[in-house]
Design a protein around this motif. Structure first.
Motif, PDB file in Angstrom:
ATOM      1  N   ARG A 211       0.825  -1.207   0.000  1.00 28.77           N
ATOM      2  CA  ARG A 211       0.000   0.000   0.000  1.00 28.77           C
ATOM      3  C   ARG A 211       0.860   1.259   0.000  1.00 28.77           C
ATOM      4  O   ARG A 211       0.565   2.231  -0.706  1.00 28.77           O
ATOM      5  CB  ARG A 211      -0.934   0.015   1.210  1.00 28.77           C
ATOM      6  N   PHE A 212       1.910   1.231   0.784  1.00 29.74           N
ATOM      7  CA  PHE A 212       2.797   2.399   0.871  1.00 29.74           C
ATOM      8  C   PHE A 212       3.447   2.678  -0.477  1.00 29.74           C
ATOM      9  O   PHE A 212       3.423   3.815  -0.976  1.00 29.74           O
ATOM     10  CB  PHE A 212       3.869   2.169   1.932  1.00 29.74           C
ATOM     11  N   TRP A 213       4.038   1.651  -1.085  1.00 26.49           N
ATOM     12  CA  TRP A 213       4.750   1.862  -2.348  1.00 26.49           C
ATOM     13  C   TRP A 213       3.791   2.191  -3.489  1.00 26.49           C
ATOM     14  O   TRP A 213       4.109   3.011  -4.355  1.00 26.49           O
ATOM     15  CB  TRP A 213       5.600   0.640  -2.687  1.00 26.49           C
ATOM     16  N   LEU A 214       2.628   1.574  -3.483  1.00 28.97           N
ATOM     17  CA  LEU A 214       1.618   1.919  -4.492  1.00 28.97           C
ATOM     18  C   LEU A 214       1.187   3.377  -4.341  1.00 28.97           C
ATOM     19  O   LEU A 214       1.057   4.103  -5.333  1.00 28.97           O
ATOM     20  CB  LEU A 214       0.399   1.004  -4.353  1.00 28.97           C
ATOM     21  N   GLY A 215       0.973   3.785  -3.104  1.00 29.39           N
ATOM     22  CA  GLY A 215       0.578   5.166  -2.850  1.00 29.39           C
ATOM     23  C   GLY A 215       1.643   6.147  -3.310  1.00 29.39           C
ATOM     24  O   GLY A 215       1.333   7.208  -3.879  1.00 29.39           O
ATOM     25  N   LEU A 216       2.909   5.798  -3.111  1.00 28.82           N
ATOM     26  CA  LEU A 216       4.007   6.659  -3.537  1.00 28.82           C
ATOM     27  C   LEU A 216       4.059   6.765  -5.061  1.00 28.82           C
ATOM     28  O   LEU A 216       4.284   7.851  -5.621  1.00 28.82           O
ATOM     29  CB  LEU A 216       5.326   6.110  -2.990  1.00 28.82           C
ATOM     30  N   ASN A 217       3.838   5.635  -5.742  1.00 24.89           N
ATOM     31  CA  ASN A 217       3.800   5.657  -7.208  1.00 24.89           C
ATOM     32  C   ASN A 217       2.657   6.526  -7.726  1.00 24.89           C
ATOM     33  O   ASN A 217       2.821   7.319  -8.653  1.00 24.89           O
ATOM     34  CB  ASN A 217       3.640   4.236  -7.753  1.00 24.89           C
ATOM     35  N   VAL A 218       1.483   6.353  -7.129  1.00 24.11           N
ATOM     36  CA  VAL A 218       0.300   7.118  -7.548  1.00 24.11           C
ATOM     37  C   VAL A 218       0.528   8.608  -7.319  1.00 24.11           C
ATOM     38  O   VAL A 218       0.239   9.444  -8.186  1.00 24.11           O
ATOM     39  CB  VAL A 218      -0.954   6.625  -6.794  1.00 24.11           C
ATOM     40  N   LEU A 219       1.049   8.957  -6.151  1.00 24.65           N
ATOM     41  CA  LEU A 219       1.314  10.352  -5.828  1.00 24.65           C
ATOM     42  C   LEU A 219       2.301  10.963  -6.829  1.00 24.65           C
ATOM     43  O   LEU A 219       2.097  12.073  -7.331  1.00 24.65           O
ATOM     44  CB  LEU A 219       1.866  10.479  -4.404  1.00 24.65           C
ATOM     45  N   GLY A 220       3.360  10.220  -7.131  1.00 23.92           N
ATOM     46  CA  GLY A 220       4.348  10.705  -8.085  1.00 23.92           C
ATOM     47  C   GLY A 220       3.742  10.962  -9.453  1.00 23.92           C
ATOM     48  O   GLY A 220       4.025  11.980 -10.089  1.00 23.92           O
ATOM     49  N   ALA A 221       2.904  10.036  -9.920  1.00 24.56           N
ATOM     50  CA  ALA A 221       2.263  10.191 -11.228  1.00 24.56           C
ATOM     51  C   ALA A 221       1.350  11.405 -11.263  1.00 24.56           C
ATOM     52  O   ALA A 221       1.357  12.189 -12.219  1.00 24.56           O
ATOM     53  CB  ALA A 221       1.483   8.931 -11.576  1.00 24.56           C
ATOM     54  N   LEU A 222       0.555  11.571 -10.219  1.00 21.11           N
ATOM     55  CA  LEU A 222      -0.387  12.693 -10.172  1.00 21.11           C
ATOM     56  C   LEU A 222       0.338  14.033 -10.124  1.00 21.11           C
ATOM     57  O   LEU A 222      -0.038  14.982 -10.828  1.00 21.11           O
ATOM     58  CB  LEU A 222      -1.301  12.558  -8.957  1.00 21.11           C
ATOM     59  N   VAL A 223       1.376  14.123  -9.328  1.00 16.24           N
ATOM     60  CA  VAL A 223       2.134  15.372  -9.229  1.00 16.24           C
ATOM     61  C   VAL A 223       2.811  15.689 -10.552  1.00 16.24           C
ATOM     62  O   VAL A 223       2.726  16.816 -11.064  1.00 16.24           O
ATOM     63  CB  VAL A 223       3.166  15.298  -8.088  1.00 16.24           C
ATOM     64  N   LEU A 224       3.492  14.696 -11.118  1.00 11.79           N
ATOM     65  CA  LEU A 224       4.210  14.911 -12.375  1.00 11.79           C
ATOM     66  C   LEU A 224       3.263  15.342 -13.488  1.00 11.79           C
ATOM     67  O   LEU A 224       3.538  16.290 -14.231  1.00 11.79           O
ATOM     68  CB  LEU A 224       4.938  13.621 -12.770  1.00 11.79           C
ATOM     69  N   ASN A 225       2.133  14.658 -13.616  1.00 13.88           N
ATOM     70  CA  ASN A 225       1.175  14.954 -14.674  1.00 13.88           C
ATOM     71  C   ASN A 225       0.505  16.322 -14.469  1.00 13.88           C
ATOM     72  O   ASN A 225       0.059  16.941 -15.430  1.00 13.88           O
ATOM     73  CB  ASN A 225       0.099  13.875 -14.726  1.00 13.88           C
ATOM     74  N   SER A 226       0.458  16.784 -13.226  1.00 14.15           N
ATOM     75  CA  SER A 226      -0.247  18.026 -12.926  1.00 14.15           C
ATOM     76  C   SER A 226       0.637  19.263 -12.899  1.00 14.15           C
ATOM     77  O   SER A 226       0.135  20.382 -13.004  1.00 14.15           O
ATOM     78  CB  SER A 226      -0.966  17.903 -11.569  1.00 14.15           C
ATOM     79  N   VAL A 227       1.939  19.085 -12.751  1.00 16.49           N
ATOM     80  CA  VAL A 227       2.823  20.263 -12.717  1.00 16.49           C
ATOM     81  C   VAL A 227       3.610  20.426 -14.017  1.00 16.49           C
ATOM     82  O   VAL A 227       4.135  21.505 -14.300  1.00 16.49           O
ATOM     83  CB  VAL A 227       3.805  20.211 -11.521  1.00 16.49           C
ATOM     84  N   ILE A 228       3.697  19.347 -14.815  1.00 16.54           N
ATOM     85  CA  ILE A 228       4.354  19.429 -16.119  1.00 16.54           C
ATOM     86  C   ILE A 228       3.350  19.060 -17.201  1.00 16.54           C
ATOM     87  O   ILE A 228       2.666  18.033 -17.104  1.00 16.54           O
ATOM     88  CB  ILE A 228       5.579  18.471 -16.203  1.00 16.54           C
ATOM     89  N   LEU A 229       3.276  19.893 -18.211  1.00 19.41           N
ATOM     90  CA  LEU A 229       2.441  19.562 -19.373  1.00 19.41           C
ATOM     91  C   LEU A 229       3.330  18.728 -20.286  1.00 19.41           C
ATOM     92  O   LEU A 229       4.163  19.266 -21.026  1.00 19.41           O
ATOM     93  CB  LEU A 229       1.964  20.821 -20.083  1.00 19.41           C
ATOM     94  N   THR A 230       3.197  17.413 -20.211  1.00 17.54           N
ATOM     95  CA  THR A 230       4.111  16.535 -20.929  1.00 17.54           C
ATOM     96  C   THR A 230       3.851  16.575 -22.428  1.00 17.54           C
ATOM     97  O   THR A 230       2.709  16.615 -22.882  1.00 17.54           O
ATOM     98  CB  THR A 230       3.969  15.075 -20.440  1.00 17.54           C
ATOM     99  N   ASN A 231       4.944  16.579 -23.188  1.00 18.03           N
ATOM    100  CA  ASN A 231       4.858  16.532 -24.641  1.00 18.03           C
ATOM    101  C   ASN A 231       4.897  15.061 -25.044  1.00 18.03           C
ATOM    102  O   ASN A 231       5.953  14.488 -25.226  1.00 18.03           O
ATOM    103  CB  ASN A 231       6.021  17.303 -25.263  1.00 18.03           C
ATOM    104  N   TRP A 232       3.728  14.451 -25.194  1.00 17.44           N
ATOM    105  CA  TRP A 232       3.665  13.019 -25.490  1.00 17.44           C
ATOM    106  C   TRP A 232       4.009  12.750 -26.940  1.00 17.44           C
ATOM    107  O   TRP A 232       4.028  11.660 -27.381  1.00 17.44           O
ATOM    108  CB  TRP A 232       2.283  12.463 -25.170  1.00 17.44           C
TER     109      TRP A 232
END
Length: 451
Positions: A430-451
């Protein structure tokens, strides 16, 4: 206790690597920088948020709340659900969750910007589709149009890949599914299906328990940011199913192992005509073969796979495209472009900071456990495939043909790394999954990724 220390060390080093990759571009250390010989405008376009390819742009969208709900739900209840579901439902639920997660992350950027128009930008495949009115001629002349600065040069993404990538979108257009939304849907569905393929392969290679433990990690992996509406997500899905079918054939869990091996050869053979970098898929494929019960099982899988893969190569050769010619020419095209201005002194290590962002710290912790000599000697399949995928990224990095954008380009390998979360103690999932999810949400929300 020793393994826990290994996880702490691995995650600490990963955090320092990412911090250095984001900070050093602002220190102006000569050629230890993302971009040289470039105008301020070019730096803004290609290295504004290095090592991630995109722009700093804190934002939310209507996908934000669904993404949070999916991520939090997967972290809190995913491990328990994966253990309780009937096995036949596990791959399907994993795929559905991965698809919903990827789509929700895309929708943080909005329907047009994040999904429908993403594959219609000037360097993407869809811009080239209208020019292909004669498919045989396009294939026959494909190599001659790879170099840049010619009147009929292919656009960037088309020239940088074998013709299978362009053909896919041409065929989609031919059957009436034209436009960015349909192309994005194809990439989303195939790319997210890689999660199910990994779970299927994990069960065949290392048993059902490990496969169930891997399911939540691959379902809500941060790699989903680049899976939706990215041709590289499509490539990753094709390659993942090729390896999964090979695993089923090798371990004898398929009803018709020879047919499964042939299907694996078809997908892996097609894969190398989607992306030159998928030539390195041979490394995870060899890892799968090493995990075979015996030599006979390995041969039963590899012979039909090789025969069919060679048939795919032969078909392309007959219509006028020789893979090695394309690979040689694409290297010339690569150095004609921005690659010459991306110093290896920075990207040789910053590439791996991008990988850390793409797979999450939970995956980093899991990968640290893959270096288990005892299980490697016992040819534990999932361990071998994870290490082979990691080796493939190292080889790609050393080739100097992958400088920047690897969070997207290396998806066929990084999606396998996300399964490493299964190697962590269940009580910590649960801890590591939560850390992965948090990282994805932050990254996707603060950087407009050029896919």
């Amino acid at each position: 206790m020793k393994s826990a220390r290994r996880e702490i060390v691995a995650v600490t080093l990963a955090v320092l690597l990412v911090a250095a990759a984001f900070a050093i571009p602002h220190l102006h250390w000569g050629i230890v920088t993302p971009l040289i010989n470039s105008t301020p405008r070019e730096i803004e376009m290609y290295a504004a948020a290095a090592p991630i390819f995109g722009w700093w742009n804190a934002h939310v969208g209507w996908g934000t709340i669904p993404a949070i709900m999916i991520g939090v739900g997967a972290a809190l209840w995913g491990p328990a659900v994966a253990q309780r579901l009937p096995w036949r439902a596990v791959p399907w639920v994993t795929w559905a969750t991965s698809c919903a997660w990827a789509f929700a992350l895309a929708m943080i950027d909005g329907w047009q910007r994040g999904f429908a128009r993403r594959l219609e930008t000037k360097n993407e495949y869809l811009r080239q589709v209208p020019s292909v009115d004669d498919i045989p001629y396009a294939l026959h002349s494909f190599s001659s149009r790879i170099r840049d600065f010619q009147p009929d040069s292919w656009i960037t993404h088309v020239s940088g890949h074998p013709p299978g990538a362009l053909l896919t979108f041409v065929w989609l257009d031919r059957i009436g599914l034209s436009g960015g939304a349909w192309a994005g849907l194809l990439c989303l569905l195939v790319g997210s299906s890689a999660a199910a393929a990994i779970v299927v392969a994990a069960r065949a290679l290392s048993g059902e328990d490990l496969a169930r433990r891997a399911a939540p990690f691959v379902a809500v992996a941060p790699t989903a940011i680049w899976v939706a509406v990215s041709a590289d997500g499509y490539f990753a899905g094709v390659a993942a199913w090729g390896l999964a079918l090979l695993a089923l054939a090798v371990r004898g869990t398929a009803r018709l192992p020879i047919l499964a091996g042939a299907a694996a050869g078809l997908l892996l053979g097609w894969g190398i005509f989607l992306n030159y970098g998928l030539g390195l898929i041979a490394l995870p494929a060899v890892a799968v073969l090493i995990a075979a019960k015996d030599v006979r099982s390995a041969l039963r899988a590899v012979v039909p796979a090789v025969v069919v893969a060679m048939a795919v190569v032969g078909v392309f050769a007959l219509v006028g495209f020789w893979w090695f010619d394309g690979y040689t020419l694409v290297q010339e095209r690569y150095w004609q472009g921005i690659a010459a201005n991306r110093p290896f002194q920075y990207w040789s290590w910053a590439n791996f900071a991008s990988v850390v962002c793409a797979v999450g710290l939970g995956t980093v912790a899991g990968v640290s456990r893959a270096f288990d000599i005892k299980l490697i000697k016992e040819r534990s399949g999932l361990y071998l495939v994870i290490l082979a995928a990691l080796l493939a990224t190292v080889c790609a990095d050393l080739s100097m043909l992958s400088k920047a954008e690897v969070e997207r380009i290396w998806l066929p390998y990084t999606v396998w790394l996300t399964a490493a979360g299964a190697l962590l103690p269940p009580r910590s999932h649960r801890f590591w999954l939560g850390l992965n999810v948090l990282g994805a949400l932050v990254l996707n929300s603060v950087i407009l990724t050029n896919w």
